[in-house]
Scaffold this motif. Structure first.
Motif, PDB file in Angstrom:
ATOM      1  N   THR A 252      28.821  32.830  41.352  1.00 51.41           N
ATOM      2  CA  THR A 252      27.656  33.805  42.069  1.00 51.41           C
ATOM      3  C   THR A 252      28.389  34.195  43.471  1.00 51.41           C
ATOM      4  O   THR A 252      27.614  35.030  43.986  1.00 51.41           O
ATOM      5  CB  THR A 252      26.623  33.018  42.220  1.00 51.41           C
ATOM      6  OG1 THR A 252      26.641  31.633  43.069  1.00 51.41           O
ATOM      7  CG2 THR A 252      25.895  32.592  40.956  1.00 51.41           C
ATOM      8  N   ARG A 253      29.397  33.746  44.277  1.00 56.33           N
ATOM      9  CA  ARG A 253      29.545  34.011  45.412  1.00 56.33           C
ATOM     10  C   ARG A 253      30.589  35.274  45.288  1.00 56.33           C
ATOM     11  O   ARG A 253      31.008  35.535  46.209  1.00 56.33           O
ATOM     12  CB  ARG A 253      30.302  32.776  46.033  1.00 56.33           C
ATOM     13  CG  ARG A 253      29.717  31.509  46.374  1.00 56.33           C
ATOM     14  CD  ARG A 253      30.072  30.569  46.921  1.00 56.33           C
ATOM     15  NE  ARG A 253      31.248  29.935  46.220  1.00 56.33           N
ATOM     16  CZ  ARG A 253      32.179  29.253  46.726  1.00 56.33           C
ATOM     17  NH1 ARG A 253      32.009  28.755  47.890  1.00 56.33           N
ATOM     18  NH2 ARG A 253      33.278  28.981  45.663  1.00 56.33           N
ATOM     19  N   SER A 254      31.150  35.471  44.273  1.00 52.46           N
ATOM     20  CA  SER A 254      31.924  36.497  44.117  1.00 52.46           C
ATOM     21  C   SER A 254      31.316  37.952  44.268  1.00 52.46           C
ATOM     22  O   SER A 254      30.447  38.165  43.633  1.00 52.46           O
ATOM     23  CB  SER A 254      32.776  36.612  42.705  1.00 52.46           C
ATOM     24  OG  SER A 254      33.644  37.833  42.382  1.00 52.46           O
ATOM     25  N   PRO A 255      32.097  39.133  44.901  1.00 56.94           N
ATOM     26  CA  PRO A 255      31.518  40.335  45.090  1.00 56.94           C
ATOM     27  C   PRO A 255      31.555  41.030  43.270  1.00 56.94           C
ATOM     28  O   PRO A 255      30.958  42.046  43.385  1.00 56.94           O
ATOM     29  CB  PRO A 255      32.452  40.866  45.864  1.00 56.94           C
ATOM     30  CG  PRO A 255      33.677  40.176  45.859  1.00 56.94           C
ATOM     31  CD  PRO A 255      33.316  38.780  45.541  1.00 56.94           C
ATOM     32  N   ILE A 268      38.672  47.414  40.026  1.00 57.11           N
ATOM     33  CA  ILE A 268      40.074  47.054  40.105  1.00 57.11           C
ATOM     34  C   ILE A 268      41.145  47.934  39.963  1.00 57.11           C
ATOM     35  O   ILE A 268      42.029  48.100  40.538  1.00 57.11           O
ATOM     36  CB  ILE A 268      40.295  46.204  39.084  1.00 57.11           C
ATOM     37  CG1 ILE A 268      39.560  44.797  39.161  1.00 57.11           C
ATOM     38  CG2 ILE A 268      41.866  45.805  38.752  1.00 57.11           C
ATOM     39  CD1 ILE A 268      39.438  43.579  38.225  1.00 57.11           C
ATOM     40  N   ALA A 269      40.763  49.004  39.355  1.00 58.38           N
ATOM     41  CA  ALA A 269      41.805  50.134  39.008  1.00 58.38           C
ATOM     42  C   ALA A 269      41.941  51.396  40.155  1.00 58.38           C
ATOM     43  O   ALA A 269      42.875  51.407  40.629  1.00 58.38           O
ATOM     44  CB  ALA A 269      41.583  50.869  37.715  1.00 58.38           C
ATOM     45  N   TRP A 270      40.740  51.754  40.649  1.00 56.08           N
ATOM     46  CA  TRP A 270      40.701  52.760  41.385  1.00 56.08           C
ATOM     47  C   TRP A 270      39.708  52.816  42.438  1.00 56.08           C
ATOM     48  O   TRP A 270      39.393  53.666  43.348  1.00 56.08           O
ATOM     49  CB  TRP A 270      40.662  54.284  40.891  1.00 56.08           C
ATOM     50  CG  TRP A 270      39.493  54.394  39.654  1.00 56.08           C
ATOM     51  CD1 TRP A 270      38.166  54.539  40.138  1.00 56.08           C
ATOM     52  CD2 TRP A 270      39.460  54.310  38.324  1.00 56.08           C
ATOM     53  NE1 TRP A 270      37.198  54.451  39.181  1.00 56.08           N
ATOM     54  CE2 TRP A 270      38.314  54.495  38.198  1.00 56.08           C
ATOM     55  CE3 TRP A 270      40.608  54.137  37.691  1.00 56.08           C
ATOM     56  CZ2 TRP A 270      37.840  54.502  36.910  1.00 56.08           C
ATOM     57  CZ3 TRP A 270      40.042  54.075  36.080  1.00 56.08           C
ATOM     58  CH2 TRP A 270      38.808  54.290  35.439  1.00 56.08           C
ATOM     59  N   ARG A 278      43.362  42.520  50.885  1.00 58.26           N
ATOM     60  CA  ARG A 278      43.972  42.376  49.564  1.00 58.26           C
ATOM     61  C   ARG A 278      43.453  43.717  48.753  1.00 58.26           C
ATOM     62  O   ARG A 278      42.359  43.935  48.860  1.00 58.26           O
ATOM     63  CB  ARG A 278      43.827  40.966  49.183  1.00 58.26           C
ATOM     64  CG  ARG A 278      42.368  40.637  48.889  1.00 58.26           C
ATOM     65  CD  ARG A 278      42.108  39.483  48.154  1.00 58.26           C
ATOM     66  NE  ARG A 278      42.541  38.020  49.172  1.00 58.26           N
ATOM     67  CZ  ARG A 278      42.408  37.110  48.495  1.00 58.26           C
ATOM     68  NH1 ARG A 278      42.420  36.757  47.427  1.00 58.26           N
ATOM     69  NH2 ARG A 278      42.777  36.081  49.539  1.00 58.26           N
ATOM     70  N   SER A 279      44.330  43.578  47.624  1.00 51.02           N
ATOM     71  CA  SER A 279      43.768  44.595  46.495  1.00 51.02           C
ATOM     72  C   SER A 279      42.522  43.951  45.677  1.00 51.02           C
ATOM     73  O   SER A 279      42.409  42.712  45.883  1.00 51.02           O
ATOM     74  CB  SER A 279      44.974  45.074  45.693  1.00 51.02           C
ATOM     75  OG  SER A 279      45.535  43.893  44.869  1.00 51.02           O
ATOM     76  N   ASN A 280      41.811  44.799  45.246  1.00 56.12           N
ATOM     77  CA  ASN A 280      40.805  44.312  44.238  1.00 56.12           C
ATOM     78  C   ASN A 280      41.309  43.526  43.350  1.00 56.12           C
ATOM     79  O   ASN A 280      40.430  42.535  42.898  1.00 56.12           O
ATOM     80  CB  ASN A 280      39.812  45.651  43.883  1.00 56.12           C
ATOM     81  CG  ASN A 280      39.009  46.270  44.787  1.00 56.12           C
ATOM     82  OD1 ASN A 280      38.873  45.627  46.001  1.00 56.12           O
ATOM     83  ND2 ASN A 280      38.423  47.366  44.568  1.00 56.12           N
ATOM     84  N   LEU A 283      41.953  40.150  44.445  1.00 56.81           N
ATOM     85  CA  LEU A 283      40.700  39.494  44.667  1.00 56.81           C
ATOM     86  C   LEU A 283      39.889  38.818  43.712  1.00 56.81           C
ATOM     87  O   LEU A 283      39.526  37.833  43.713  1.00 56.81           O
ATOM     88  CB  LEU A 283      39.692  40.558  45.710  1.00 56.81           C
ATOM     89  CG  LEU A 283      38.493  39.836  45.905  1.00 56.81           C
ATOM     90  CD1 LEU A 283      38.435  38.836  46.908  1.00 56.81           C
ATOM     91  CD2 LEU A 283      37.518  41.139  46.706  1.00 56.81           C
ATOM     92  N   ALA A 284      39.968  39.780  42.755  1.00 55.52           N
ATOM     93  CA  ALA A 284      39.226  39.473  41.375  1.00 55.52           C
ATOM     94  C   ALA A 284      40.273  38.168  40.792  1.00 55.52           C
ATOM     95  O   ALA A 284      39.403  37.402  40.184  1.00 55.52           O
ATOM     96  CB  ALA A 284      39.400  40.592  40.291  1.00 55.52           C
ATOM     97  N   TRP A 285      41.362  38.115  40.718  1.00 56.11           N
ATOM     98  CA  TRP A 285      42.053  36.947  40.140  1.00 56.11           C
ATOM     99  C   TRP A 285      42.028  35.696  41.152  1.00 56.11           C
ATOM    100  O   TRP A 285      41.831  34.864  40.363  1.00 56.11           O
ATOM    101  CB  TRP A 285      43.610  37.522  40.120  1.00 56.11           C
ATOM    102  CG  TRP A 285      44.564  36.253  39.761  1.00 56.11           C
ATOM    103  CD1 TRP A 285      45.629  35.720  40.428  1.00 56.11           C
ATOM    104  CD2 TRP A 285      44.546  35.738  38.278  1.00 56.11           C
ATOM    105  NE1 TRP A 285      46.068  34.615  39.534  1.00 56.11           N
ATOM    106  CE2 TRP A 285      45.452  34.689  38.460  1.00 56.11           C
ATOM    107  CE3 TRP A 285      43.838  36.148  37.200  1.00 56.11           C
ATOM    108  CZ2 TRP A 285      45.857  34.011  37.105  1.00 56.11           C
ATOM    109  CZ3 TRP A 285      43.991  35.320  36.079  1.00 56.11           C
ATOM    110  CH2 TRP A 285      44.871  34.262  35.876  1.00 56.11           C
TER     111      TRP A 285
END
Length: 500
Positions: A252-255, A268-270, A278-280, A283-285
């Motif tokens: 729940t804390r993740s954007p 993540i792609a564009w 950092r890149s999306n 960040l997702a990983w």
């Protein structure tokens, strides 16, 4: 076909009486074995009170635990505030996030204005009084309430809940009003009131899905896979169940929480960077690895520890058991004292279970993988040593004698006369133990020997994180299946069969 005369049959019976006159055991062996097995089963049924255990078992609780493995609960609580209104409260770490607003819970709200008495500690201190020369003893500069000691009041406007309706399923609905609850489930209804600290059902007798242990106590409602609820004197607790594992990818804390999969892939792609540093994708990983509810990185690390424990412990046990087996084998080492000493050493190591060794080494080295490796090493050294020595004692001596006949030294005799016969068997047994120890390492980890077993035990102790237990069990099963396939393939090659 030639028929035997009676005299010839008598003559054969006289020469071979055991054929025609079988013993009692020979005639009734099978029925006696079957009867013994049946009597033993009846004895075990009585001795372990199997019937009473099955009769008193809480099967509904077992079903709830099983459902918890593959589902999660959302747990709103509807609290009575004592003013004829209600509040809806969610747990701090709700699967719905910080601002839950599910469509299955409909709340009617209104704004009310209340006059609230302000505690004396919350009021500002009155300034020091000054004495008037005109009226001795009179205080100036303080409020009238402060002078008289009367309580101060404050008027507030706040939004409250006056009615809530929860859809637990197609045929299950709960309506909550201040001091009153109405439940519809499976074509049956239940109405209960809450007053004077008691819950009073107005439906008698209670439906089979409602339980109240004593008059006035809370009522527990069970709705099967849909969930359950509790009606208490001051609140109604809802436990609505959903299939699946909540927030398995992002917590729940993740954007990225709550976004559709297409939006996440687009970000993540564009998409523009959420975090400028950092890149999306990074960040997702990071959000996946450090998911606070599922702790993927920690679980995978502990699983790797378990695999390493099993591998290192088995390799060390194989390396030690291999030379000691030659000492224990009577046809290799012609010294009875050393034979018996080595075999008793093997008996000592394998007679103590791996779990007991794990407790011992945890006390010696502290919790961690080293204790698990030592437990596997000690137990498997004894077991593999016994198996290896027995394999050596059953070899074909012709091959060894052939190598001896050409004048080869003792080491060459063992290398060319013994090893080719037993090496495939040794390797096959070592591979089997490596596969088996992957499972055993999970068990000994639960007593502090490190690995995923300890984390599994921690999740089970909470008695609420059964979906996390299921996650780790699935990972263990996948690893065991993979290692089983690898082990079978290698064993098949070692013993000269093609793997299908």
């Amino acid at each position: 076909m030639t028929k035997l005369h009676l005299a010839e049959m008598d003559e054969i019976a006289a020469r071979h009486p055991e054929i025609f006159h079988r013993s009692f055991w020979s005639r009734f062996r099978v029925p006696l074995i079957v009867l013994g097995a049946v009597l033993y089963g009846v004895y075990c049924w009585w001795f372990f009170a199997v019937g009473a255990v099955l009769a008193n078992a809480n099967w509904s609780l077992a079903g709830t635990y099983l459902a918890d493995w593959v589902s999660y609960e959302v747990r709103p609580e509807i609290r009575m505030d004592g003013h004829g209104t209600m509040q809806i409260v969610y747990p701090r770490f709700s699967p719905l996030g910080d601002n839950p607003n599910p469509d299955w819970l409909v709340a009617e709200r209104e704004t009310v204005t209340r006059t609230i008495e302000t505690p004396a500690a919350a009021r500002p201190a009155a300034p020091k009084s000054t004495t008037s020369f005109m009226a001795p003893g009179a205080a100036l500069g303080g409020s009238a309430a402060a002078a008289t000691g009367a309580p101060a009041t404050e008027t507030r406007s706040e939004e409250v809940v006056i009615r809530a309706e929860i859809a637990m399923g197609r045929s299950t609905h709960i309506e909550v009003l201040p001091g009153e609850v109405t439940v519809q489930h499976g074509g049956e209804s239940l109405r209960a009131t809450m007053s004077d600290g008691k819950v009073v059902p107005e439906t008698e007798p209670l439906p089979r899905w409602a339980v109240q242990k004593r008059p006035g106590e809370k009522i527990i409602l069970s709705f099967g896979m849909a969930g359950w609820a509790e009606i208490d004197a001051t609140e109604v607790s809802i436990r609505k169940r959903f299939l699946g594992w909540a927030n398995f990818i992002f917590d729940t804390r993740s954007p990225f929480f709550g976004r559709p999969a297409a939006d996440v892939f687009a970000l993540i792609a564009w998409g523009e960077r959420i975090d400028p540093q950092r890149s999306n994708l990074s960040l997702a990983w990071n959000n996946i690895l450090y998911n606070s509810e599922w702790q993927h990185l920690d679980v995978w690390t502990k699983l790797l520890q378990t695999i390493v424990m099993a591998f290192v412990g088995t390799v060390l046990a194989t390396l030690v058991a291999f030379p000691l087996a030659f000492v224990a084998a009577r046809n290799i080492t012609r010294n009875r004292f050393f034979n018996q000493l080595t075999k008793r050493f093997f008996d000592f190591q394998r007679s103590v279970d791996m779990l007991i060794w794990a407790l011992f080494f945890t006390r010696a080295f502290g919790p961690g993988p080293l204790a698990g490796i030592s437990a596997i090493f000690f137990t498997d050294t004894g077991t593999l040593g016994k198996l290896y020595s027995e394999a050596l004692e059953n070899i074909d001596d012709k091959q060894r004698e052939g190598v001896k006949s050409v004048g080869a030294p003792s080491v060459a005799v063992q290398r060319f006369g013994v090893l080719p016969q037993v090496l495939p068997v040794f390797a096959s047994q070592a591979l089997y133990f490596w596969e088996s120890n992957t499972r055993s390492a999970t068990i000994i980890g639960a007593v502090g020997a490190g690995g995923i077993g300890l984390k599994l035990w921690e999740a089970m102790r909470t008695n609420s994180d059964w979906e996390n237990v299921a996650y780790m069990v699935v990972l263990i099963l996948i690893v065991v299946f993979i290692f089983d396939g690898i082990s079978n393939a290698l064993r098949s090659r070692l013993i000269g069969r093609s793997h299908h």
